[in-house]
Design a protein around this motif. Structure first.
Motif, PDB file in Angstrom:
ATOM      1  N   ALA A 247       7.908   8.419   3.197  1.00 45.68           N
ATOM      2  CA  ALA A 247       6.549   8.253   3.714  1.00 45.68           C
ATOM      3  C   ALA A 247       5.928   6.970   3.182  1.00 45.68           C
ATOM      4  O   ALA A 247       6.043   6.636   2.007  1.00 45.68           O
ATOM      5  CB  ALA A 247       5.689   9.447   3.316  1.00 45.68           C
ATOM      6  N   THR A 248       5.241   6.265   4.086  1.00 43.46           N
ATOM      7  CA  THR A 248       4.541   5.039   3.683  1.00 43.46           C
ATOM      8  C   THR A 248       3.140   5.038   4.305  1.00 43.46           C
ATOM      9  O   THR A 248       2.677   4.020   4.819  1.00 43.46           O
ATOM     10  CB  THR A 248       5.309   3.789   4.129  1.00 43.46           C
ATOM     11  N   LYS A 249       2.478   6.176   4.259  1.00 46.39           N
ATOM     12  CA  LYS A 249       1.189   6.314   4.932  1.00 46.39           C
ATOM     13  C   LYS A 249       0.035   5.708   4.145  1.00 46.39           C
ATOM     14  O   LYS A 249      -1.076   5.585   4.666  1.00 46.39           O
ATOM     15  CB  LYS A 249       0.916   7.798   5.208  1.00 46.39           C
ATOM     16  N   ALA A 250       0.283   5.349   2.898  1.00 54.46           N
ATOM     17  CA  ALA A 250      -0.802   4.812   2.080  1.00 54.46           C
ATOM     18  C   ALA A 250      -0.859   3.287   2.125  1.00 54.46           C
ATOM     19  O   ALA A 250      -1.391   2.654   1.226  1.00 54.46           O
ATOM     20  CB  ALA A 250      -0.652   5.285   0.634  1.00 54.46           C
ATOM     21  N   THR A 251      -0.314   2.696   3.177  1.00 56.52           N
ATOM     22  CA  THR A 251      -0.208   1.236   3.214  1.00 56.52           C
ATOM     23  C   THR A 251      -1.564   0.541   3.256  1.00 56.52           C
ATOM     24  O   THR A 251      -1.711  -0.549   2.701  1.00 56.52           O
ATOM     25  CB  THR A 251       0.624   0.791   4.426  1.00 56.52           C
ATOM     26  N   ASP A 252      -2.543   1.134   3.901  1.00 54.61           N
ATOM     27  CA  ASP A 252      -3.857   0.473   3.972  1.00 54.61           C
ATOM     28  C   ASP A 252      -4.465   0.316   2.579  1.00 54.61           C
ATOM     29  O   ASP A 252      -5.007  -0.748   2.246  1.00 54.61           O
ATOM     30  CB  ASP A 252      -4.805   1.271   4.865  1.00 54.61           C
ATOM     31  N   ALA A 253      -4.381   1.371   1.781  1.00 52.58           N
ATOM     32  CA  ALA A 253      -4.940   1.306   0.431  1.00 52.58           C
ATOM     33  C   ALA A 253      -4.171   0.308  -0.427  1.00 52.58           C
ATOM     34  O   ALA A 253      -4.761  -0.454  -1.210  1.00 52.58           O
ATOM     35  CB  ALA A 253      -4.912   2.692  -0.215  1.00 52.58           C
ATOM     36  N   VAL A 254      -2.841   0.296  -0.278  1.00 53.15           N
ATOM     37  CA  VAL A 254      -2.025  -0.635  -1.058  1.00 53.15           C
ATOM     38  C   VAL A 254      -2.280  -2.067  -0.615  1.00 53.15           C
ATOM     39  O   VAL A 254      -2.353  -2.983  -1.433  1.00 53.15           O
ATOM     40  CB  VAL A 254      -0.531  -0.284  -0.913  1.00 53.15           C
ATOM     41  N   ALA A 255      -2.435  -2.275   0.698  1.00 52.58           N
ATOM     42  CA  ALA A 255      -2.678  -3.626   1.221  1.00 52.58           C
ATOM     43  C   ALA A 255      -3.978  -4.210   0.679  1.00 52.58           C
ATOM     44  O   ALA A 255      -4.093  -5.427   0.503  1.00 52.58           O
ATOM     45  CB  ALA A 255      -2.709  -3.598   2.746  1.00 52.58           C
ATOM     46  N   ALA A 256      -4.952  -3.354   0.393  1.00 54.28           N
ATOM     47  CA  ALA A 256      -6.211  -3.849  -0.165  1.00 54.28           C
ATOM     48  C   ALA A 256      -6.010  -4.448  -1.548  1.00 54.28           C
ATOM     49  O   ALA A 256      -6.807  -5.277  -1.994  1.00 54.28           O
ATOM     50  CB  ALA A 256      -7.223  -2.695  -0.231  1.00 54.28           C
ATOM     51  N   VAL A 257      -4.924  -4.051  -2.213  1.00 56.64           N
ATOM     52  CA  VAL A 257      -4.641  -4.560  -3.551  1.00 56.64           C
ATOM     53  C   VAL A 257      -3.583  -5.662  -3.516  1.00 56.64           C
ATOM     54  O   VAL A 257      -3.758  -6.738  -4.108  1.00 56.64           O
ATOM     55  CB  VAL A 257      -4.165  -3.418  -4.477  1.00 56.64           C
ATOM     56  N   LEU A 258      -2.481  -5.412  -2.809  1.00 51.85           N
ATOM     57  CA  LEU A 258      -1.359  -6.347  -2.797  1.00 51.85           C
ATOM     58  C   LEU A 258      -1.434  -7.385  -1.691  1.00 51.85           C
ATOM     59  O   LEU A 258      -0.763  -8.423  -1.773  1.00 51.85           O
ATOM     60  CB  LEU A 258      -0.038  -5.580  -2.651  1.00 51.85           C
ATOM     61  N   GLY A 259      -2.181  -7.092  -0.649  1.00 45.34           N
ATOM     62  CA  GLY A 259      -2.198  -7.953   0.520  1.00 45.34           C
ATOM     63  C   GLY A 259      -1.308  -7.396   1.626  1.00 45.34           C
ATOM     64  O   GLY A 259      -0.366  -6.629   1.357  1.00 45.34           O
ATOM     65  N   ARG A 260      -1.605  -7.759   2.862  1.00 41.34           N
ATOM     66  CA  ARG A 260      -0.888  -7.205   4.015  1.00 41.34           C
ATOM     67  C   ARG A 260       0.594  -7.581   4.023  1.00 41.34           C
ATOM     68  O   ARG A 260       1.452  -6.760   4.297  1.00 41.34           O
ATOM     69  CB  ARG A 260      -1.545  -7.693   5.314  1.00 41.34           C
ATOM     70  N   SER A 261       0.884  -8.825   3.732  1.00 38.96           N
ATOM     71  CA  SER A 261       2.274  -9.286   3.844  1.00 38.96           C
ATOM     72  C   SER A 261       3.177  -8.579   2.836  1.00 38.96           C
ATOM     73  O   SER A 261       4.264  -8.103   3.173  1.00 38.96           O
ATOM     74  CB  SER A 261       2.348 -10.804   3.649  1.00 38.96           C
ATOM     75  N   ARG A 262       2.737  -8.493   1.598  1.00 35.79           N
ATOM     76  CA  ARG A 262       3.565  -7.851   0.582  1.00 35.79           C
ATOM     77  C   ARG A 262       3.699  -6.355   0.835  1.00 35.79           C
ATOM     78  O   ARG A 262       4.761  -5.766   0.615  1.00 35.79           O
ATOM     79  CB  ARG A 262       3.001  -8.130  -0.810  1.00 35.79           C
ATOM     80  N   THR A 263       2.639  -5.743   1.320  1.00 37.14           N
ATOM     81  CA  THR A 263       2.714  -4.321   1.651  1.00 37.14           C
ATOM     82  C   THR A 263       3.657  -4.096   2.823  1.00 37.14           C
ATOM     83  O   THR A 263       4.427  -3.125   2.844  1.00 37.14           O
ATOM     84  CB  THR A 263       1.314  -3.781   1.983  1.00 37.14           C
TER      85      THR A 263
END
Length: 327
Positions: A247-263
């Motif tokens: 599962a990778t459903k938490a990508t929006d929250a992670v992208a806010a920290v790491l950035g879209r490309s890295r996520t």
């Protein structure tokens, strides 16, 4: 055929678990060397086989020693010193194998359909050839298992912790009876059925070593070399879900920290991939992917593994946890 092995209370008290990288090497290579595709590991095999063919590992020392079926050389599975040994420690034990034990294993291996020349060289000079065998095992590990090891090890460790808890709650006898349909325990006797070769208690030392395996399914495999304890490599719990997409459903929250490309790259790394593959799938340039992967590796979110001329990147357990939704 059923075999019965009598164990004392002292043997039962010395029962322990271990996660062994070498058992995963042997059993996974055996699956890849079989005539039919492994039903539970098809997704993994489809990614790994082309790498092995390009590296020539389908016709090397491992191909000579590990057939698709039949006897496995015992010196390839030394008794682990602790519960979670590293591959380097097990390779060192293989290099220390006595010439007598190596030659005894070779005498048991059926020569049909094996590269007899390689086995003859190993028989003549075990010490020198075992260095080559160990080097090839290391190469196989980097191509076939290292990129996936965090996922595999997590499965194996979960099995050990589950069964250790069962031992504490219900005792060793209960765990042995739950281990596999071909294994049972009653009144100090371990019974095993459907084995291809004979097994006696005289062949083993005191104690019992239980080794969960991701690739041993559907059978239980054994190593019986005195004075070492009997080893049982058994299918770990949850193998059927090992290669399911995570599962990778938490990508929006992670992208806010790491950035879209890295996520995005972390999400793409559900299976190991090279920089070129990630660039093709993500739409980013190879240079940008390389830069992001360096940052992610420095942060402990990905690992890199040499595969021929390229490097395969894999997500770590930390990255998996970040991408898994909470609650």
């Amino acid at each position: 055929m059923q075999y019965e092995l009598n164990f004392s209370a002292a043997d039962l008290a010395q029962t322990r678990f271990a996660v062994s990288p070498m058992w995963e090497v042997v059993t996974s290579f055996r699956l890849l060397n079989a005539e039919t595709d492994p039903p539970l590991h098809g997704r993994w095999a489809a990614q790994v086989r082309p790498r092995l063919l390009r590296a020539g590992l389908d016709r090397g020392w491992l191909a000579a020693l590990i057939p698709g079926g039949g006897y496995l050389a015992d010196f390839l599975n030394p008794t682990p010193a602790g519960p979670f040994p590293e591959l380097d420690a097990e390779l060192a034990a293989i290099r220390r194998s006595s010439p007598e034990n190596v030659r005894a294993d070779l005498a048991t291996i059926a020569m049909k359909d094996r590269p007899a020349g390689r086995l003859r060289l190993l028989h003549e000079d075990p010490g020198a050839v075992l260095e080559k065998v160990a080097d090839e095992i290391q190469a196989y590990w980097e191509l076939a298992l290292a990129p996936y090891w965090p996922r595999i090890r997590q499965l194996l460790e979960a099995d050990v912790f589950h069964r250790a808890r069962q031992v504490a709650e219900h005792g060793s006898a209960h765990v042995l009876n739950e281990l596999h349909e071909t294994v049972s325990w009653d009144a100090g006797t371990l019974r095993m059925v459907r084995r291809a070769c004979a097994l006696t208690r005289a062949q083993t030392g005191p104690g019992l070593l239980l080794v969960p395996s991701a690739f041993a399914w559907p059978r239980v495999l054994t190593r019986s070399v005195a004075p070492d304890p009997l080893q049982l490599a058994y299918p770990a719990r949850g193998i059927g879900t090992l290669w399911e997409p995570r599962a990778t459903k938490a990508t929006d929250a992670v992208a806010a920290v790491l950035g879209r490309s890295r996520t995005l790259l972390l999400a793409e790394l559900d299976t190991p991939a090279s920089t070129t593959q990630l660039a093709r799938h993500s739409g980013l340039s190879a240079a940008a992917v390389s830069q992001h992967l360096t940052a992610l590796r420095d942060a402990g979110l990905v690992t890199g593994h040499r595969a021929g001329r390229s490097v395969l990147y894999a997500r770590t357990a930390i990255a998996d946890a970040l991408l898994t939704p909470v609650g």
